[in-house]
Design a protein around this motif. Structure first.
Motif, PDB file in Angstrom:
ATOM      1  N   VAL A 171       0.893  -1.146  -0.131  1.00 53.93           N
ATOM      2  CA  VAL A 171       0.026   0.085  -0.035  1.00 53.93           C
ATOM      3  C   VAL A 171       0.842   1.159   0.032  1.00 53.93           C
ATOM      4  O   VAL A 171       0.467   2.344  -0.381  1.00 53.93           O
ATOM      5  CB  VAL A 171      -0.943   0.129   1.228  1.00 53.93           C
ATOM      6  CG1 VAL A 171      -0.411   0.230   2.675  1.00 53.93           C
ATOM      7  CG2 VAL A 171      -2.096   1.081   0.842  1.00 53.93           C
TER       8      VAL A 171
ATOM      9  N   LEU B 295       0.974   3.989  -2.813  1.00 53.10           N
ATOM     10  CA  LEU B 295       1.133   5.634  -2.473  1.00 53.10           C
ATOM     11  C   LEU B 295       2.055   6.357  -3.461  1.00 53.10           C
ATOM     12  O   LEU B 295       1.980   7.436  -4.053  1.00 53.10           O
ATOM     13  CB  LEU B 295       1.053   5.742  -1.108  1.00 53.10           C
ATOM     14  CG  LEU B 295       1.154   7.244  -0.521  1.00 53.10           C
ATOM     15  CD1 LEU B 295      -0.453   7.619  -0.471  1.00 53.10           C
ATOM     16  CD2 LEU B 295       1.757   7.437   0.782  1.00 53.10           C
TER      17      LEU B 295
ATOM     18  N   GLN C   3      -4.200   0.992  -7.109  1.00 53.55           N
ATOM     19  CA  GLN C   3      -3.806   2.293  -6.587  1.00 53.55           C
ATOM     20  C   GLN C   3      -3.344   3.098  -8.073  1.00 53.55           C
ATOM     21  O   GLN C   3      -3.536   4.238  -7.979  1.00 53.55           O
ATOM     22  CB  GLN C   3      -2.647   2.594  -5.754  1.00 53.55           C
ATOM     23  CG  GLN C   3      -3.276   2.246  -4.296  1.00 53.55           C
ATOM     24  CD  GLN C   3      -2.395   2.285  -2.964  1.00 53.55           C
ATOM     25  OE1 GLN C   3      -1.536   1.043  -3.205  1.00 53.55           O
ATOM     26  NE2 GLN C   3      -2.289   3.304  -2.289  1.00 53.55           N
TER      27      GLN C   3
ATOM     28  N   PHE D 134      -4.535   3.541   2.174  1.00 56.58           N
ATOM     29  CA  PHE D 134      -5.086   3.120   1.112  1.00 56.58           C
ATOM     30  C   PHE D 134      -6.220   4.201   0.800  1.00 56.58           C
ATOM     31  O   PHE D 134      -6.237   4.989  -0.319  1.00 56.58           O
ATOM     32  CB  PHE D 134      -5.881   1.731   1.135  1.00 56.58           C
ATOM     33  CG  PHE D 134      -6.354   1.329  -0.065  1.00 56.58           C
ATOM     34  CD1 PHE D 134      -5.657   1.126  -1.157  1.00 56.58           C
ATOM     35  CD2 PHE D 134      -7.873   1.188  -0.170  1.00 56.58           C
ATOM     36  CE1 PHE D 134      -6.374   0.740  -2.557  1.00 56.58           C
ATOM     37  CE2 PHE D 134      -8.439   0.770  -1.532  1.00 56.58           C
ATOM     38  CZ  PHE D 134      -7.662   0.484  -2.554  1.00 56.58           C
TER      39      PHE D 134
ATOM     40  N   SER E 161      -4.507   7.567  -0.081  1.00 56.53           N
ATOM     41  CA  SER E 161      -3.767   7.591  -1.524  1.00 56.53           C
ATOM     42  C   SER E 161      -5.000   7.847  -2.451  1.00 56.53           C
ATOM     43  O   SER E 161      -4.555   8.494  -3.836  1.00 56.53           O
ATOM     44  CB  SER E 161      -3.033   6.544  -1.731  1.00 56.53           C
ATOM     45  OG  SER E 161      -3.916   5.450  -2.122  1.00 56.53           O
ATOM     46  N   GLU E 162      -6.231   7.522  -2.484  1.00 57.44           N
ATOM     47  CA  GLU E 162      -7.108   7.680  -3.420  1.00 57.44           C
ATOM     48  C   GLU E 162      -7.549   9.191  -3.411  1.00 57.44           C
ATOM     49  O   GLU E 162      -8.717   9.412  -4.286  1.00 57.44           O
ATOM     50  CB  GLU E 162      -8.372   6.726  -3.124  1.00 57.44           C
ATOM     51  CG  GLU E 162      -7.615   5.074  -3.081  1.00 57.44           C
ATOM     52  CD  GLU E 162      -7.940   4.195  -4.159  1.00 57.44           C
ATOM     53  OE1 GLU E 162      -9.115   3.907  -4.434  1.00 57.44           O
ATOM     54  OE2 GLU E 162      -6.940   4.171  -4.914  1.00 57.44           O
TER      55      GLU E 162
ATOM     56  N   GLN F  55      -3.558  13.579   1.328  1.00 57.78           N
ATOM     57  CA  GLN F  55      -2.285  13.040   0.911  1.00 57.78           C
ATOM     58  C   GLN F  55      -1.157  13.084   1.667  1.00 57.78           C
ATOM     59  O   GLN F  55      -0.416  12.157   2.034  1.00 57.78           O
ATOM     60  CB  GLN F  55      -1.953  13.739  -0.532  1.00 57.78           C
ATOM     61  CG  GLN F  55      -2.883  13.204  -1.647  1.00 57.78           C
ATOM     62  CD  GLN F  55      -2.528  13.827  -3.062  1.00 57.78           C
ATOM     63  OE1 GLN F  55      -1.639  14.713  -3.081  1.00 57.78           O
ATOM     64  NE2 GLN F  55      -3.412  13.461  -3.952  1.00 57.78           N
TER      65      GLN F  55
END
Lengths: 322, 297
Positions: free
Chosen positions: A133, A137, A251, B251, B254-255, B262
């Motif tokens: 993850v 990122l 992602q 997670f 990050s979206e 962020q």
């Protein structure tokens, strides 16, 4: 302590006469039970996923695998987009990671002095420790923009005539997904290759060098010949990892519903699509189709792993004879 | 390859055909190998550098003690930290005893055939993608009951089991036969021999395996998405409900398109990566201590 010769751990005389010790029987019993549980667990995973996918398997049959559809409005689903995305990103990652991993392993075993090799080996191992993850990122916020602004325009200026490198550069797509996967499988493949190379019989290498080979010729002629099946297994294990990665790919890949031939365009993979649907499905059939994607992923990774294990087992047996 | 400088007339290979080409190939090979190692190290430095650079400025006491903000206020990730610690802790409780028992069965009781069969089962289990484990636990437990931290822990335990069992089995195999024989010859029962002679001898290797498995599952997101992801941003220790966790929080961050979120993502990533790296270094230290001890013995 109160009476001399008293031992609380001593088994009852009756059982001991028959050669049975209760503690031994119990302990072996729970060890057996744990092992049975681990085996049953594997069976349960397969059974649960397939039975949850069953409504979609009945509805779409095997054709699901090569149908390109993901349409919640029409309630029509197929896996081709995701199978394609999974296979293409994983193969690109493999293409990049395999030569790099072999070269890293050769550097560590053949070139670097021990004092340099040890810390670098540790650093390559740490690369594997970065959670996916976090890599995702980094992929979405750092790698993606770089890919869009630098790598993709550059690739396009040379290879734009190939459909794979056509279209508008974008920060989410198969190319950044493949790059993230490459980073994830390098530590796996290079660690196994390194062990293989280190175990190549030294006298064979020395013999080749004594006959006048250069180091590279000895590596190519002796080491690669010795380690070839092991390298194949290492590559397969890396491939299995790449197929199964869901989060980091999710992602950076963009999440598209249809196949686009360009590597720059958003796409989707099996694991990534499953992860994207975690908050629920709009229909029973969609939920079961997601499980069908999971079943395909499970079959692919089981097959890859079993083949890799078989190669390793055969390799170990034949090399022990040497 | 080593020649005395300036004394090439004694080097017979100098006259062999194509030597120039062979030397260039040799140099190119060495160059490419060095470059590849540099690339790998460079990527690690790049990722770590970015996470540290972007995350460090966000860290504050509030970041560790406050729950995530709802709308734009300042806040921290304490809720996710608490959830992660609870879930990983429960996963350890579930996985470690079973894993060690499986390893004991493989090395102390099972014959070679059964042992190989179990090894294959564990390796295949280890190859099942984390996301598949997620939907497995979802179908098995979450459907009908709703998400909970316990189910999240169970899914992580499934991932830990083959890792810890294989690592333990490998160290149990290298415990010398003579130690077991000495203990049995003294009249000690088999299970006492295993528990008080074999396991203590192998404890370093077992610890290494456990620590590496914990480091790996602590960063695992995929199984938690399906088992413990839909939770309120509040500090809670109620493990019968879904709890927020560090990986799932990263997670979600990050979206997000919001730079403030962020930034939180980078800081959370820094915390997670530090935890994982420290565990890996601890594992390395334990392993090297164990190696020195067994070499000394």
């Amino acid at each position: 302590m109160t009476s001399v010769g008293y031992d609380p751990a001593a088994p009852s005389p009756e059982l001991e006469r028959r050669g049975i010790r209760l503690g031994d029987v119990l302990f072996q019993g729970i060890a057996v039970a744990a092992s049975v549980a681990a085996t049953v667990l594997l069976g349960m995973i397969v059974y649960q996923v397939v039975s949850d996918a069953w409504p979609a398997i009945q509805e779409f049959g095997l054709a699901f695998v090569w149908t390109e559809a993901w349409d919640p409005v029409q309630d029509s689903y197929g896996a081709l987009t995701f199978v394609y995305g999974t296979v293409v990103t994983s193969l690109i990652a493999l293409l990049l990671a395999t030569p790099l991993s072999i070269a890293i392993a050769l550097f560590l075993t053949e070139i670097a002095p021990r004092r340099v090799a040890a810390p670098i080996a540790t650093m390559v191992e740490l690369l594997a420790a970065i959670p996916s993850v976090v890599l995702g990122l980094w992929g979405i916020l750092v790698l993606g923009p770089w890919v869009r602004d630098t790598l993709e325009p550059w690739l396009q200026s040379f290879l734009g005539w190939i459909p794979l490198f056509s279209g508008e550069p974008s920060q989410a797509g198969m190319l950044p997904a493949a790059l993230v996967l490459t980073i994830m499988i390098i530590p796996i493949t290079s660690a196994i290759c390194r062990e293989l190379f280190a175990r190549t019989p030294r006298d064979l290498m020395d013999g080749a060098m004594a006959l006048g080979s250069t180091r590279w010729e000895a590596i190519r002629g002796v080491m690669f010949a010795y380690a070839a099946p092991g390298i194949a297994a290492a590559v397969l294990l890396g491939l299995g990892r790449a197929f199964g990665e869901a989060i980091a790919v999710n992602q950076v890949i963009g999440g598209a519903n249809s196949i686009n031939i360009s590597l720059f365009a958003p796409a989707d993979s099996l694991g990534s699509r499953i992860a994207a649907q975690y908050q629920g499905a709009t229909s029973q059939l969609q939920a079961s189709s997601i499980l069908y994607l999971g079943a395909i992923l499970m079959v692919i990774s089981l097959v890859t792993n079993v083949i890799a294990q078989a190669i390793v087992t055969r390799f170990e047996r034949s090399r022990r004879a040497y | 390859m080593t020649t005395i400088p300036g004394d090439d007339r004694y080097d017979i290979t100098i006259r062999s055909a194509g030597l120039r080409r062979r030397r260039i190939t040799e140099k190119a090979f060495a160059g490419l190998a060095v470059a590849s190692a540099l690339i790998a190290v460079g990527i690690l430095a790049l990722v770590l550098g970015t996470v540290i650079h972007k995350g460090l400025s966000q860290l504050s006491l509030d970041f560790f003690t406050k729950a995530r903000p709802l709308f734009g206020e300042s806040g921290g990730i304490a809720d996710a930290l608490v959830g992660s610690v609870l879930i990983v802790g429960m996963a350890m409780l579930m996985a470690i005893p079973v894993s060690i028992l499986v390893a004991i069965f493989m090395s102390e009781y099972a014959g070679p055939r059964l042992s190989v069969a179990l090894r294959i089962v564990l390796d295949v289990l280890n190859g099942v993608p984390a996301i598949v484990v997620g939907i497995f636990v979802f179908g098995l437990l979450v459907v009908g009951r709703g998400q909970s931290a316990i189910f999240g822990a169970f899914s992580l335990a499934v991932l830990m089991l083959p890792m810890v069992a294989r690592a333990t089995q490998e160290v149990l195999e290298i415990v010398p036969r003579s130690l077991r024989e000495a203990s049995l010859a003294l009249g000690v029962t088999r299970w006492r021999t295993t528990v008080s002679v074999v396991l203590p001898t192998a404890i370093g290797g077992i610890l290494t395996g456990v620590v590496i498995a914990v480091a790996r599952v602590a960063g695992e997101t995929a199984p938690l998405l399906f088992t413990s992801s839909i939770a309120a941003n509040a500090i809670s220790t109620d493990v019968t409900h879904a709890l927020p966790t560090l990986p799932v929080a990263i997670f979600a961050f990050s979206e997000s398109a919001d730079p403030a979120e962020q930034a939180m993502g980078w800081a959370a990533a820094l915390v997670l990566i530090l935890f994982v790296l420290v565990l890996n270094i601890v594992a390395k230290l334990v392993a090297s201590r164990q190696r020195r001890k067994s070499e000394g013995a």
